[in-house]
Design an enzyme around this catalytic site. Structure first.
Site, PDB file in Angstrom:
ATOM      1  N   LYS A  21       0.825  -1.206   0.000  1.00  0.00           N
ATOM      2  CA  LYS A  21       0.000   0.000   0.000  1.00  0.00           C
ATOM      3  C   LYS A  21       0.867   1.267   0.000  1.00  0.00           C
ATOM      4  O   LYS A  21       0.652   2.172  -0.798  1.00  0.00           O
ATOM      5  CB  LYS A  21      -0.937   0.015   1.222  1.00  0.00           C
ATOM      6  CG  LYS A  21      -1.860  -1.198   1.301  1.00  0.00           C
ATOM      7  CD  LYS A  21      -2.785  -1.157   2.507  1.00  0.00           C
ATOM      8  CE  LYS A  21      -2.084  -1.168   3.854  1.00  0.00           C
ATOM      9  NZ  LYS A  21      -1.315  -2.415   4.137  1.00  0.00           N
ATOM     10  N   ARG A  96      -9.787   0.491   8.562  1.00  0.00           N
ATOM     11  CA  ARG A  96      -9.336  -0.862   8.865  1.00  0.00           C
ATOM     12  C   ARG A  96     -10.395  -1.643   9.632  1.00  0.00           C
ATOM     13  O   ARG A  96     -10.171  -2.798   9.957  1.00  0.00           O
ATOM     14  CB  ARG A  96      -8.094  -0.775   9.747  1.00  0.00           C
ATOM     15  CG  ARG A  96      -6.792  -1.214   9.078  1.00  0.00           C
ATOM     16  CD  ARG A  96      -5.692  -0.930  10.090  1.00  0.00           C
ATOM     17  NE  ARG A  96      -4.464  -1.614   9.830  1.00  0.00           N
ATOM     18  CZ  ARG A  96      -3.403  -1.068   9.232  1.00  0.00           C
ATOM     19  NH1 ARG A  96      -3.438   0.158   8.786  1.00  0.00           N
ATOM     20  NH2 ARG A  96      -2.307  -1.769   9.086  1.00  0.00           N
ATOM     21  N   ARG A 135      11.703  -5.327   5.001  1.00  0.00           N
ATOM     22  CA  ARG A 135      11.310  -3.917   4.825  1.00  0.00           C
ATOM     23  C   ARG A 135      12.175  -2.970   5.645  1.00  0.00           C
ATOM     24  O   ARG A 135      12.434  -3.204   6.820  1.00  0.00           O
ATOM     25  CB  ARG A 135       9.840  -3.735   5.226  1.00  0.00           C
ATOM     26  CG  ARG A 135       9.408  -2.266   5.226  1.00  0.00           C
ATOM     27  CD  ARG A 135       7.921  -2.085   5.128  1.00  0.00           C
ATOM     28  NE  ARG A 135       7.207  -2.435   6.349  1.00  0.00           N
ATOM     29  CZ  ARG A 135       5.882  -2.342   6.472  1.00  0.00           C
ATOM     30  NH1 ARG A 135       5.142  -1.928   5.451  1.00  0.00           N
ATOM     31  NH2 ARG A 135       5.305  -2.677   7.601  1.00  0.00           N
ATOM     32  N   ARG A 168      11.102  -1.292  11.211  1.00  0.00           N
ATOM     33  CA  ARG A 168      10.055  -1.048  12.192  1.00  0.00           C
ATOM     34  C   ARG A 168      10.063  -2.138  13.265  1.00  0.00           C
ATOM     35  O   ARG A 168      10.173  -3.320  12.945  1.00  0.00           O
ATOM     36  CB  ARG A 168       8.695  -1.012  11.499  1.00  0.00           C
ATOM     37  CG  ARG A 168       8.358   0.356  10.934  1.00  0.00           C
ATOM     38  CD  ARG A 168       7.159   0.331  10.025  1.00  0.00           C
ATOM     39  NE  ARG A 168       5.986  -0.329  10.593  1.00  0.00           N
ATOM     40  CZ  ARG A 168       4.828  -0.442   9.963  1.00  0.00           C
ATOM     41  NH1 ARG A 168       4.683   0.068   8.749  1.00  0.00           N
ATOM     42  NH2 ARG A 168       3.822  -1.055  10.520  1.00  0.00           N
ATOM     43  N   ARG A 179      -0.537  -9.057  13.560  1.00  0.00           N
ATOM     44  CA  ARG A 179      -1.135  -8.072  12.649  1.00  0.00           C
ATOM     45  C   ARG A 179      -1.932  -8.764  11.550  1.00  0.00           C
ATOM     46  O   ARG A 179      -2.991  -8.283  11.141  1.00  0.00           O
ATOM     47  CB  ARG A 179      -0.046  -7.170  12.061  1.00  0.00           C
ATOM     48  CG  ARG A 179       0.426  -6.109  13.078  1.00  0.00           C
ATOM     49  CD  ARG A 179       1.810  -5.588  12.761  1.00  0.00           C
ATOM     50  NE  ARG A 179       1.888  -4.943  11.468  1.00  0.00           N
ATOM     51  CZ  ARG A 179       3.007  -4.843  10.749  1.00  0.00           C
ATOM     52  NH1 ARG A 179       4.145  -5.343  11.212  1.00  0.00           N
ATOM     53  NH2 ARG A 179       2.987  -4.245   9.591  1.00  0.00           N
TER      54      ARG A 179
END
Ligand code: ADP
Ligand code: ADP
Ligand code: ZN
Length: 224
Positions: A21, A96, A135, A168, A179
């Site tokens: 996203k 969400r 990431r 992160r 998550r």
């Protein structure tokens, strides 16, 4: 669509953590000339500035739990009321929950506005784990990179702004699994919610970054 805003375009990017996203929002934002509003980025900014909001959301984010709807909705609606959002915006990571989606619809309806398209970026769980574990994010502008798929030109440094890259804390395996399960239970219902509203476009997010971008641009292009 309302008379005064008929050339505005409001797009939601929907999809699991790691679907791409944030990566795709950068492209669409540039090509349509509308701002990118990422709820996660706004929460991380609040944390790095040490604001009251930042302190409030810290423990939720560390655990990979959702921040309560009232807080999240208020923050995103405030951001989307800014002057740079007159021509529309791209929402990334919001809504969400069904509660957030209804609150957004209500707020838009009160102004005679609407969401135009909801792009659902579909990716398998195995690929999501691979993406999230590689990431790296820019500390300053939050652009996402991937150690293999889209490395920065200079290791550890953001191509866009020169900021330092970091991983992160919530991208560790345990929190990612939580998550993903929060996504399945609380966010997946939005696929039907926007499908029933006739706004959903599904895009195969397992393709390379450029092909996903092409598919999304074709789906949201206002001239089509
Ligand atoms: P999201 O915002 O949905 O959580 P990101 O845009 O941050 O996802 O992407 C997650 C990770 O996967 C990042 O490291 C990014 O560079 C990488 N990535 C994004 N899109 C693709 C793609 N199409 N193929 C491979 N890797 C991708
Ligand atoms: P992702 O890579 O999973 O798309 P985000 O940066 O969008 O990550 O979100 C990171 C965290 O911020 C979430 O795990 C959650 O704690 C919080 N968050 C972001 N957006 C929302 C939202 N719309 N509602 C509730 N919590 C949110
Ligand atoms: Zn940067």
């Amino acid at each position: 669509m309302s008379m005064e805003n008929k050339d505005a375009i409001r797009v939601i990017l929907l999809g699991p953590p790691g679907a791409g996203k944030g990566t795709q929002a950068v492209f669409i934002s540039r090509s349509l000339g509308i701002p990118h509003i990422a709820s996660g980025d706004l929460f991380r900014e609040a944390q790095s500035k040490g604001t009251e909001l930042g302190l409030l959301v810290k423990s939720y984010m560390e655990k990979g739990e959702l921040i309560p709807d009232e807080i999240t909705v208020a923050m995103v609606l405030e951001r989307s009321a800014a002057p740079d959002c007159k021509k529309g915006y791209i929402l990334d990571g919001f809504p969400r929950t069904i509660g957030q989606a209804k609150a957004l619809d209500k707020a838009l309806e009160d102004k005679g506005d609407t969401i135009d398209k909801v792009v659902y970026i579909k990716v398998s769980d195995n690929e999501l784990l691979r993406r999230l574990s590689g990431r790296w994010i820019c500390r300053d502008c939050q652009t996402p990179y991937h150690i293999v798929e889209s490395p920065p030109k200079v290791p550890g440094i953001c191509d866009r702004c020169g900021g330092k890259l970091y991983q992160r804390a919530d991208d560790n395996e345990k929190t990612v699994k939580n998550r993903l399960s929060v996504y399945s239970s609380q966010t997946v219902p939005l696929i039907d919610y926007y499908g029933d509203a006739g706004k959903l476009v599904e895009v195969d997010g397992s393709q390379g970054i450029d092909n996903v971008a092409k598919a999304i641009l074709a789906a949201v292009n206002p001239s089509e």
